[in-house]
Design an enzyme around this catalytic site. Sequence first.
Site, PDB file in Angstrom:
ATOM      1  N   HIS A 190       0.872  -1.255  -0.070  1.00 33.88           N
ATOM      2  CA  HIS A 190       0.041   0.082   0.051  1.00 33.88           C
ATOM      3  C   HIS A 190       0.910   1.276   0.114  1.00 33.88           C
ATOM      4  CE1 HIS A 190       0.646  -0.496   4.314  1.00 33.88           C
ATOM      5  NE2 HIS A 190       0.552   0.864   4.442  1.00 33.88           N
ATOM      6  N   HIS A 212       2.115   9.738  12.753  1.00 29.39           N
ATOM      7  CA  HIS A 212       0.969   8.778  13.181  1.00 29.39           C
ATOM      8  C   HIS A 212       1.794   7.717  13.946  1.00 29.39           C
ATOM      9  CE1 HIS A 212       2.898   7.355   9.284  1.00 29.39           C
ATOM     10  NE2 HIS A 212       2.457   5.978   9.650  1.00 29.39           N
TER      11      HIS A 212
END
Length: 277
Positions: A125, A190
Amino acid sequence: MADLVGAFAASHAPLIAREWERLSPGAKATITESFDEMGRRLTALKPDVLVMLSPDHWVNFFLDNLPSFCIGVGPEHDGPPEPFVAAVFPHENLPGHAEFARHLVDTAFAERFDPAISYRVRLDHGFCIPLWRMGLEPVPAIVPIFVNELEQPMPSVARCFDWGRLIAAAVDSYPGDLRVAIIGSGGLSHSIGEPTMGDIDEPFDHACIDLFTHAGETEIATTLEDWLPRTGNGSHEVRSWVIAHAAMGGQGFDLIHYAPIPEIYVGCGFAEWKMAG
């Protein structure tokens, strides 16, 4: 001689694909508009080759074999193995550029760099979400560089500057006629699989944007090495941005958009480095 025509960076949160239909209209609009603009800018440069920088998310490598840098040198790469990406990504395979990839490897060894190489890789991804959301059709040839941004010990920020300059040198010395663009995939802040999972460190994100806009190499390296251990583990992916920044000579940074998007756990950044003149 090949030409380095530009560089870009973008976040690649997996929830962009896995939870797309469940995201709020605002989150969808922000992600769509940012990637669309990035895709328009990239397409306008007419690249023949995309050098893409991203970590491997335990698809090709694991703790028993985790290179700091690995270059995919094959003429073709496999598409995303993750079902949530494969369901939306329109390509089972992606074209490589074996000739330029081998030139990059040869340039690296000549300059005393020691990357791993692979003749067949799977692009997860980190590579395919930006390609999908930018809507690139046809997809240019991809030369993937996997950067260890997951587990210590990681390449230093200073070494990432070296890698950016190496990529630029390989483009400059390539004997063929190619237009090459760079995409640094990952970041900004993150936290995944940690007690702070889901936290977005907006001060870190804004500091990164300011550094790429105004600071020199030493300040960027020193500041990031100090800050990265104190923010979420996913923030280490900013190394991909550093490599893109260095390849462009540390100039031309243009923020396309920044937005913290809690629904996908990421402080999302989208940027371009423009060629002087």
